[in-house]
Design an enzyme around this catalytic site. Structure first.
Site: not given
Length: 257
Positions: A214, A82, A37-39, A84-85, A212
């Protein structure tokens, strides 16, 4: 790079070497799951584009796998995309899919990793499906770290797919619903997961400071240990990895007991 940055880099390397020297390889996790995470936030902080952030994150992957290889990790699951992406804007999603395809090709060409897709293939473009199939076929013989590339992956979707697979399997065998209801247990469902022949993750690392899951490997992580790191994924360093290993080794796992 100024003198202060050079000195800071030297100190970090020395500290990493010290941590690595005290690391007990018998206590390292065999399966690590990574929520990279965090890109986008890394790119924003650097005054760069989102696409550049995703590319920087992709470039970190082989370095990370090298660290895992040095510490005798056997399975790594990388959450690359994901379910969701797919809701992201097309101007971000299309380049991201291309970057992920390049990642899979690079991992397959490396020769050190055995690539395995976890996710719902039907959600992916046909070109990516072909890339994933070719990567799995060309690395099937590799005796190295199993690298699960979680693409088009969602934890709830995986459980739904596992139940669907279990029902279809029962139908093919001529098993009645009453017989299936009597026989179903956690082991049966587990055999129909994307990671059916693999050990569950011992450790899940999430970067960027978010605490979390996710929806990451909801079934498999029931007894996993978690390590949350404030560093954005493109800036994740070996010293951060070694801290996670040290933290894991110091824990007493109870597996719910």
């Amino acid at each position: 790079m100024n003198l202060r940055d050079k000195l800071r880099g030297l100190l970090v390397r020395l500290y990493a070497r010290r941590v690595e020297g005290h690391l007990d390889h018998a206590q390292v996790p065999k399966h690590i799951g990574v929520i990279m995470d965090g890109n986008r936030r890394w790119a924003k902080a650097a005054g760069s584009s989102t696409v550049h952030g995703h590319r920087a994150g992709a470039e970190k992957i082989e370095e990370f796998l090298g660290w895992c290889s040095e510490t005798d990790v056997e399975v790594v699951t990388l959450w690359l995309l994901s379910t969701d992406n797919f809701d992201r804007p097309q101007e971000e999603l299309v380049p991201l899919l291309g970057i992920i395809e390049d990642v899979v090709r690079t991992l397959a060409a490396d020769g050190r990793w055995r690539v395995h897709h976890v996710g719902t293939p039907d959600l992916l473009p046909s070109g990516m499906q072909r890339v994933l199939k070719e990567a799995e076929e060309t690395t099937a013989h590799v005796d190295g770290i199993v690298v699960n590339v979680a693409i088009g992956y969602g934890g709830r979707q995986e459980i739904a797919d596992a139940v669907r697979s279990m029902l279809l399997d029962a139908q093919d065998r001529g098993t009645s619903m009453e017989e299936l209801a009597e026989a179903v247990d956690t082991d049966m469902i587990g055999r129909h997961l994307y990671t059916s022949d693999q050990p569950d993750p011992d450790l899940v690392i999430r970067t960027s400071g978010e605490q979390r899951l996710s929806g990451f490997m909801l079934w498999q992580t029931a007894h996993s240990e978690y390590y949350f790191c404030d560093v954005f994924w493109p800036a994740f360093r070996k010293v951060d990895f070694l801290r996670a290993m040290r933290d894991y080794a110091a824990r007493h796992r109870r597996f719910g007991g």
